[in-house]
Design an enzyme around this catalytic site. Structure first.
Site, PDB file in Angstrom:
ATOM      1  N   GLU A  96       2.595  -1.601  16.331  1.00 38.71           N
ATOM      2  CA  GLU A  96       3.758  -1.246  17.140  1.00 38.71           C
ATOM      3  C   GLU A  96       3.373  -0.478  18.395  1.00 38.71           C
ATOM      4  O   GLU A  96       4.062  -0.529  19.412  1.00 38.71           O
ATOM      5  CB  GLU A  96       4.744  -0.439  16.299  1.00 38.71           C
ATOM      6  N   ARG A 112      -2.253   2.496  17.749  1.00 42.67           N
ATOM      7  CA  ARG A 112      -2.137   3.631  16.835  1.00 42.67           C
ATOM      8  C   ARG A 112      -3.382   4.523  16.841  1.00 42.67           C
ATOM      9  O   ARG A 112      -3.281   5.708  16.522  1.00 42.67           O
ATOM     10  CB  ARG A 112      -1.841   3.122  15.415  1.00 42.67           C
ATOM     11  N   ASN A 166      10.579  -5.957  17.588  1.00 40.87           N
ATOM     12  CA  ASN A 166       9.148  -5.702  17.445  1.00 40.87           C
ATOM     13  C   ASN A 166       8.713  -5.990  16.018  1.00 40.87           C
ATOM     14  O   ASN A 166       7.830  -5.329  15.473  1.00 40.87           O
ATOM     15  CB  ASN A 166       8.824  -4.246  17.817  1.00 40.87           C
ATOM     16  N   ARG A 222       8.946 -11.926   4.038  1.00 39.37           N
ATOM     17  CA  ARG A 222       8.330 -13.138   3.487  1.00 39.37           C
ATOM     18  C   ARG A 222       9.299 -13.846   2.554  1.00 39.37           C
ATOM     19  O   ARG A 222       9.448 -15.079   2.578  1.00 39.37           O
ATOM     20  CB  ARG A 222       7.042 -12.780   2.737  1.00 39.37           C
ATOM     21  N   ASP A 228      13.761  -4.532  11.038  1.00 40.98           N
ATOM     22  CA  ASP A 228      12.905  -5.722  10.939  1.00 40.98           C
ATOM     23  C   ASP A 228      13.546  -6.826  10.105  1.00 40.98           C
ATOM     24  O   ASP A 228      13.464  -8.007  10.460  1.00 40.98           O
ATOM     25  CB  ASP A 228      11.546  -5.338  10.348  1.00 40.98           C
ATOM     26  N   LYS A 254      13.281   1.117  12.039  1.00 39.49           N
ATOM     27  CA  LYS A 254      12.556  -0.148  11.891  1.00 39.49           C
ATOM     28  C   LYS A 254      12.372  -0.509  10.428  1.00 39.49           C
ATOM     29  O   LYS A 254      12.519  -1.676  10.050  1.00 39.49           O
ATOM     30  CB  LYS A 254      11.206  -0.054  12.600  1.00 39.49           C
ATOM     31  N   ASP A 285      -2.010   0.322   6.979  1.00 45.13           N
ATOM     32  CA  ASP A 285      -0.797   1.067   7.321  1.00 45.13           C
ATOM     33  C   ASP A 285      -0.773   2.432   6.639  1.00 45.13           C
ATOM     34  O   ASP A 285      -0.511   3.461   7.272  1.00 45.13           O
ATOM     35  CB  ASP A 285       0.456   0.266   6.943  1.00 45.13           C
ATOM     36  N   LYS A 309       9.007  -3.993   3.399  1.00 46.20           N
ATOM     37  CA  LYS A 309       9.218  -4.825   4.579  1.00 46.20           C
ATOM     38  C   LYS A 309       8.449  -6.132   4.457  1.00 46.20           C
ATOM     39  O   LYS A 309       8.986  -7.220   4.727  1.00 46.20           O
ATOM     40  CB  LYS A 309       8.777  -4.074   5.839  1.00 46.20           C
ATOM     41  N   HIS A 346       7.597   3.663  14.062  1.00 47.12           N
ATOM     42  CA  HIS A 346       8.164   4.314  12.876  1.00 47.12           C
ATOM     43  C   HIS A 346       7.112   5.091  12.088  1.00 47.12           C
ATOM     44  O   HIS A 346       7.395   6.174  11.570  1.00 47.12           O
ATOM     45  CB  HIS A 346       8.834   3.263  11.986  1.00 47.12           C
ATOM     46  N   ARG A 347       5.899   4.554  11.985  1.00 49.59           N
ATOM     47  CA  ARG A 347       4.892   5.220  11.162  1.00 49.59           C
ATOM     48  C   ARG A 347       4.367   6.496  11.832  1.00 49.59           C
ATOM     49  O   ARG A 347       3.984   7.440  11.136  1.00 49.59           O
ATOM     50  CB  ARG A 347       3.756   4.256  10.829  1.00 49.59           C
ATOM     51  N   ARG A 371       1.584  -7.610  22.129  1.00 50.34           N
ATOM     52  CA  ARG A 371       0.842  -7.809  20.880  1.00 50.34           C
ATOM     53  C   ARG A 371       0.282  -9.229  20.851  1.00 50.34           C
ATOM     54  O   ARG A 371       1.022 -10.204  20.962  1.00 50.34           O
ATOM     55  CB  ARG A 371       1.741  -7.547  19.674  1.00 50.34           C
ATOM     56  N   SER A 419      -7.286  -6.647   6.210  1.00 47.98           N
ATOM     57  CA  SER A 419      -6.049  -6.457   5.445  1.00 47.98           C
ATOM     58  C   SER A 419      -5.870  -7.528   4.367  1.00 47.98           C
ATOM     59  O   SER A 419      -4.777  -8.090   4.213  1.00 47.98           O
ATOM     60  CB  SER A 419      -4.836  -6.443   6.383  1.00 47.98           C
TER      61      SER A 419
END
Length: 430
Positions: free
Chosen positions: A345, A348, A93, A28, A50, A416, A317, A23, A390-391, A123, A198
């Site tokens: 999302e 979490r 999202n 990108r 996405d 997603k 993630d 993704k 989704h995760r 967000r 990250s």
């Protein structure tokens, strides 16, 4: 699919999985190709919600895109200026679409409205907007200060060449500035304030920008220098790597099921930081094999899954998957430096804590950490809420490999990034 998916207690079989496209790389690459001065054929593109939002937005902005099949497109670049200077863009999202498009459109100027689903409007985006305003962007909030939806107006260069941005909320803010500032044709510096989270996702951005002809230098991720008179020029053809975050579920399955699982589409030279997840599995008992275009994970029979205490800032993630692995560790496990989970999302950290407790785990939740103590016996038949994330759905599906059945509510949320996830998982178990 139904509103709730029942996954029986299952035994893993040796398996090989071809990953969907990344993704992060897909979105990108689509945007960089659209901003280039030539055409680029993109192969192995992710076909999911996405990327569909990004493609729809680029179409609305006047970019010509030829679709060859679900995973292959040719993007005809617009030379750094979109034909449509006015558009209303709904981006669901999709943070990997919303944040970079905000920056690009703000520094090109026009009349644009960007909005999404309710969660996207929760967000934060204020740090990115503040940085863009320093550069001269006209961005207004339509509702709550610091959050979408946004209205973007004309860009009037401020003359400021060093742009400050906070680094401790989302790396996507820095990614957005990096991708957008070359469009001004002016040299800029970006000063990151606070701890940059990250960093591997920033590495993805820098490596892709270099492939599109713009090289950025930096001083240990604190100060980034963008060159003057930069322009994007796309490679004639680009192949998107498999999604390393999605790989985490299958690699973890190999550890949990003590059965070899090989994922194709990433390997020892991947540009995605989430491949480090395999190394973390190795630290807790996995046997890992690295190939040019695959990673394989298994566990020796009788070898236990070891407990862990991990600073997970480098794999935010994929680290979610370790929260499920913790259930097999037999002792308290900790995931630290995961504050970015709060603005994904869903929140979490809170969501993971709530659902792990349904399985009988004792969970201590902190602002930027989770501490998980597995129960002596997992609760069978827990109904896992997924929070339109989704995760969450993909992580908790792995519970079915731990000897108990589980229900996954709203399994369609995997659309997603991985619409066929549950079909692939079903093909791996007996």
């Amino acid at each position: 699919m139904t509103d709730s998916l029942y996954l029986p207690a299952s035994r893993l079989r040796p398996a090989a999985v071809v990953l969907p496209g990344s993704k992060s790389i897909s979105n990108r690459t689509l945007l960089l190709a659209a901003l280039s001065d030539n055409a680029c054929r993109i192969e192995s593109l992710l076909d999911a919600d996405d990327t569909r939002h990004m493609l729809a937005a680029l179409h609305s902005l006047g970019v010509r895109i030829e679709r060859h099949n679900a995973h292959s497109v040719t993007v005809h670049g617009c030379g750094g200026r979109f034909p449509q200077r006015s558009a209303d863009l709904f981006l669901g999202n999709a943070g990997t679409a919303f944040r970079p498009l905000t920056a690009v459109l703000a520094l090109l100027g026009g009349d644009y409205r960007l909005h999404g689903v309710a969660r996207m409007h929760e967000r934060p985006i204020g740090d990115l907007v503040d940085a863009l305003r320093v550069a001269g962007a006209d961005i207004r909030y339509e509702a709550q200060e610091g959050y979408p939806p946004l209205r973007i107006g004309e860009y009037r260069p401020s003359g400021v060449r060093r742009i400050p941005v906070q680094g401790n909320v989302s790396s996507q803010f820095l990614t957005a500035l990096l991708m957008a500032l070359p469009l001004t044709a002016q040299a800029h510096e970006i000063e990151v304030r606070g701890e940059l989270i990250s960093k591997p996702y920033i590495d993805i951005t820098l490596k892709l920008m270099a492939q599109f002809g713009v090289k950025v230098e930096h001083d240990d991720y604190h100060l980034f220098r963008l060159p003057e008179n930069a322009r994007y020029h796309a490679p004639q053809r680009l192949n998107v790597e498999g999604d390393a975050s999605s790989a985490s579920y299958f690699l973890a399955a190999g550890l949990l099921g003590a059965t070899p699982v090989r994922v194709y589409g990433i390997g020892r030279h991947s540009i995605q930081g989430d491949t480090a997840f395999a190394a973390e599995l190795e630290n807790i008992g996995a046997v890992v094999e690295w190939g040019e275009n695959y990673i394989q994970v298994a566990r020796r029979p009788g070898q236990p899954v070891r407990s862990f205490d991990l600073d997970a800032n480098h794999i935010p993630d994929a680290a979610m998957t370790l929260a499920i692995v913790a259930l097999a560790a037999g002792a308290r496990c900790s995931l630290r430096n995961i504050g970015s989970w709060r603005v994904k999302e869903t929140d979490r950290i809170a969501a993971m804590a709530a659902e792990l407790r349904k399985l009988g785990a004792r969970v201590e939740e902190e602002a930027e950490a989770l501490h998980i103590t597995p129960p002596a016996r997992l609760a069978a038949g827990a109904r896992i809420d997924t929070y339109d994330d989704h995760r969450m759905a993909m992580c908790f599906s792995l519970v079915s490999l731990l000897g108990v059945p589980v229900f996954i509510n709203d399994p369609q949320c995997v659309n997603k990034t991985f619409p066929t996830y549950f079909d692939v998982l079903a093909g791996m178990v007996a």
